[in-house]
Design an enzyme around this catalytic site. Structure first.
Site, short mmCIF file in Angstrom:
data_model
loop_
_atom_site.label_atom_id
_atom_site.label_comp_id
_atom_site.label_asym_id
_atom_site.label_seq_id
_atom_site.Cartn_x
_atom_site.Cartn_y
_atom_site.Cartn_z
N ASN A 89 -7.96 3.49 8.34
CA ASN A 89 -8.62 3.21 9.80
C ASN A 89 -8.60 1.87 9.96
OD1 ASN A 89 -10.08 4.99 11.31
ND2 ASN A 89 -11.90 4.08 10.68
N ALA A 92 -6.48 -0.59 9.30
CA ALA A 92 -5.28 -1.08 9.79
C ALA A 92 -4.90 -0.63 11.28
CB ALA A 92 -4.22 -0.76 8.76
N GLU A 132 0.93 4.42 10.58
CA GLU A 132 -0.57 4.56 10.64
C GLU A 132 -1.00 5.70 11.40
OE1 GLU A 132 -2.47 2.69 9.01
OE2 GLU A 132 -1.01 0.98 8.56
N GLY A 138 4.70 12.54 4.88
CA GLY A 138 4.06 11.25 5.75
C GLY A 138 2.73 11.62 6.41
N SER A 139 2.93 12.42 7.33
CA SER A 139 1.85 12.61 8.28
C SER A 139 0.72 13.74 7.59
CB SER A 139 1.98 13.51 9.38
OG SER A 139 3.03 12.94 10.40
N GLU A 181 5.35 9.34 1.14
CA GLU A 181 6.59 9.66 0.15
C GLU A 181 7.42 10.18 0.95
OE1 GLU A 181 4.86 12.30 -2.83
OE2 GLU A 181 3.45 10.54 -3.62
N PHE A 223 0.74 -1.14 -0.11
CA PHE A 223 0.04 -0.06 0.18
C PHE A 223 0.64 1.28 0.09
CE2 PHE A 223 -2.56 3.12 2.33
CZ PHE A 223 -3.96 2.96 1.87
N GLY A 224 0.95 1.99 -1.18
CA GLY A 224 1.87 3.00 -1.17
C GLY A 224 1.14 4.57 -1.08
N TRP A 252 8.95 4.00 2.58
CA TRP A 252 8.61 3.29 4.09
C TRP A 252 7.42 2.15 3.78
CZ3 TRP A 252 12.54 3.63 6.82
CH2 TRP A 252 13.02 5.37 6.77
C1 LIG Z 1 8.29 0.30 9.43
C2 LIG Z 1 7.31 1.27 8.75
C3 LIG Z 1 6.59 0.83 7.75
C4 LIG Z 1 5.62 1.71 7.32
N1 LIG Z 1 4.84 1.09 6.17
C5 LIG Z 1 4.04 2.01 5.51
C6 LIG Z 1 3.26 1.41 4.40
O1 LIG Z 1 2.96 0.13 4.16
N2 LIG Z 1 2.54 2.38 3.55
C7 LIG Z 1 2.76 3.91 3.89
O2 LIG Z 1 2.18 4.43 2.92
N3 LIG Z 1 3.62 4.19 4.75
C8 LIG Z 1 4.08 3.15 5.53
N4 LIG Z 1 4.93 3.78 6.50
C9 LIG Z 1 5.04 5.44 6.79
C10 LIG Z 1 4.54 5.99 7.92
O3 LIG Z 1 2.96 5.85 7.59
C11 LIG Z 1 4.92 7.50 8.23
O4 LIG Z 1 6.24 7.07 8.81
C12 LIG Z 1 4.03 8.10 9.12
O5 LIG Z 1 2.92 8.48 8.57
C13 LIG Z 1 4.84 9.48 9.44
O6 LIG Z 1 5.31 10.22 8.34
P1 LIG Z 1 6.94 10.58 8.59
O7 LIG Z 1 7.87 9.56 9.13
O8 LIG Z 1 7.00 11.19 7.38
O9 LIG Z 1 7.10 11.60 9.63
P2 LIG Z 1 6.67 13.25 9.47
O10 LIG Z 1 5.19 13.48 8.97
O11 LIG Z 1 7.63 14.04 9.06
O12 LIG Z 1 6.52 13.43 11.14
C14 LIG Z 1 7.74 13.83 11.78
C15 LIG Z 1 7.26 14.42 13.33
O13 LIG Z 1 6.52 15.47 12.97
C16 LIG Z 1 5.26 15.27 13.81
N5 LIG Z 1 4.00 15.96 13.32
C17 LIG Z 1 3.69 15.74 12.01
N6 LIG Z 1 2.65 16.74 11.90
C18 LIG Z 1 2.75 17.18 13.00
C19 LIG Z 1 1.64 18.52 13.35
N7 LIG Z 1 0.61 19.02 12.58
N8 LIG Z 1 1.80 19.12 14.56
C20 LIG Z 1 2.72 18.51 15.41
N9 LIG Z 1 3.58 17.48 15.08
C21 LIG Z 1 3.49 16.99 13.94
C22 LIG Z 1 4.83 13.73 13.63
O14 LIG Z 1 4.11 13.24 14.83
C23 LIG Z 1 6.39 13.20 14.08
O15 LIG Z 1 6.62 13.12 15.10
C24 LIG Z 1 5.73 2.95 7.48
C25 LIG Z 1 6.57 3.60 8.32
C26 LIG Z 1 7.75 2.73 8.99
C27 LIG Z 1 8.36 3.41 9.90
#
Ligand SMILES: Cc1cc2nc3c(=O)[nH]c(=O)nc-3n(C[C@H](O)[C@H](O)[C@H](O)COP(=O)(O)OP(=O)(O)OC[C@H]3O[C@@H](n4cnc5c(N)ncnc54)[C@H](O)[C@@H]3O)c2cc1C
Length: 393
Positions: free
Chosen positions: A249, A251, A372, A146-147, A142, A138-139, A171
């Protein structure tokens, strides 16, 4: 000091089994046996080696009936949501990587096709995915998004009747072993989902190495370099971010239970260790400081289980709101990681190896805390619900 009574397992003390139906308990026990027999003897080695025999395991998990187990039709078992949660709990008691394999397959890749796909897409992929003969990923995430997936740069453009996808995903669980990728991309008309056979020219999925968490799980980058797909590759049932969020939701719901499996495994291993370990001529378990730790962890585990079962019941009644899933994900992962770390202190030096599951679980839960929806994102979701104010940006 003499032992006064036979010990009771933490969740037994809470009596939570009484809240679970017979069929769901039977499913849970089947998954528990699979984890005991097949996963527990090997998972420490997989973790150390940083590899998972994903293809073999997928077939075994397919035979067990847990892939897309709470979906109806197309070879899926059609169990209750509670049974699915309990299965996640048992799988994650083995390892979060195993549960991730199953969550991504069933709740993300299969669910996306099941909920939003065409009949042709469902017929083509779901029965094979339920059997574990095809693996999905599931991609969404980027490198720079992420968030905030709404900012994604992956694009799908129309060329005649076809779609051409370009971009990078990061990821992505199961990426390098997947037969099919559900990829979300920006189009001229909002974000859309695409069913991408991974053998399509221009698609590659290099594995991400050097992880210190979820080592028994395949995590990959997805590279989409002018990937040309037929018009029928788009998921017809949804446009916009609600598509991927509906899958997340599902997952996240599994994680509400899953994280408790890791916590339970840590606590049970730690109680057994503390009862055996002699310190200053007495068992470590007989000291008040140890018991205070164990009692507090038992409380959090049991409270988390009651919350999970409550959310499970709401899901089975089709009344579960996404904000409520956030309550469960935030609380149960946060408490699970706290339990894992506290357990590690009781194990002393023995806690730092893979001989005991505790530090492996603690490290895994670092990823579970982040994926998630990070803890902070779930705080923002709950904050918005109770104040009426969105504070995401
Ligand atoms: C092992 C692993 C497997 C994964 N598998 C998948 C997968 O199968 N498919 C997929 O699509 N993704 C996957 N992910 C990605 C995962 O969903 C993202 O890592 C996650 O959504 C967070 O994004 P980021 O790492 O870019 O962190 P960021 O979004 O850059 O966040 C960094 C920090 O900023 C904080 N933050 C973000 N927004 C705010 C805000 N508005 N206010 C205050 N703080 C904030 C975050 O909480 C975090 O502490 C995986 C990640 C891991 C580690």
């Amino acid at each position: 000091m003499a032992r006064t009574a036979a010990p009771t397992a933490p969740l037994e003390l809470f009596g939570t089994d009484a809240l679970i139906g017979e069929e769901d308990l039977a499913i849970r026990d089947t998954v528990r046996r699979f984890v005991e027999d097949r996963i527990r003897p090997e998972v420490g080695e997989w973790y150390e080696a940083g590899s998972l025999p994903a293809r073999d395991l997928a077939k075994e998990l397919g035979r067990l009936g847990v892939l897309g187990m709470h979906l109806e039709g197309y070879g899926c078992a059609g169990t209750s949501g509670t049974a699915y949660g309990l299965a996640c709990m048992e799988l994650e008691a083995g390892d979060s990587g195993l549960r991730s394999l199953v969550s991504v397959q069933g709740s993300l890749a299969m669910f996306a096709i099941w909920r939003h796909g065409s009949e042709e897409q469902k017929q083509e992929w779901l029965p094979r995915m339920a059997a574990g003969e095809a693996i999905g990923c599931f991609g969404l995430t980027e490198p720079d998004f992420g968030s905030n997936p709404a900012g994604m740069r992956t694009r799908a453009r129309r060329v005649g009747d076809d779609w051409v996808l370009t971009g990078n995903k990061m990821w992505i669980t199961n990426g390098s072993v997947a037969d099919v990728a559900v990829v979300w991309a920006q189009t001229d008309d909002r974000i859309r989902g695409f069913v991408v056979p991974t053998e399509t020219p221009g698609f590659s999925a290099p594995e991400i190495k050097r992880k210190l968490s979820l080592r028994a799980s395949v995590t990959s980058e997805l590279v989409l370099d002018e990937v040309r797909l037929p018009g029928s590759a788009v998921l017809p049932g949804v446009a916009g971010l609600s598509g991927p969020l509906s899958c997340l939701n599902e997952a996240r719901y599994g994680i509400v239970f899953g994280a408790l499996g890791a916590a339970r495994d840590c606590l049970e291993a730690t109680i057994a260790y503390a009862r055996d370990r002699e310190i200053f001529d007495r068992s470590l378990a007989s000291y008040q400081l140890t018991q205070a730790k164990l009692a507090d962890m038992t409380l959090e585990l049991g409270k988390g289980m009651l919350l999970a079962l409550h959310l499970g019941r709401l899901k089975d009644e089709e009344r579960l709101a996404s904000e409520q899933v956030s309550l469960g994900k935030l609380n149960n992962v946060r408490e699970a990681i706290a339990i894992a770390r506290e357990c590690r202190t009781i194990l002393g030096a023995a806690g730092i190896t893979t001989e005991y599951p505790v530090m492996r679980h603690a490290n895994n839960l670092e990823s579970v805390l982040t994926y998630e929806g990070t803890s902070e994102v779930h705080q923002l979701v709950i904050g918005r619900a109770v104040t009426g104010e969105a504070a995401f940006r």
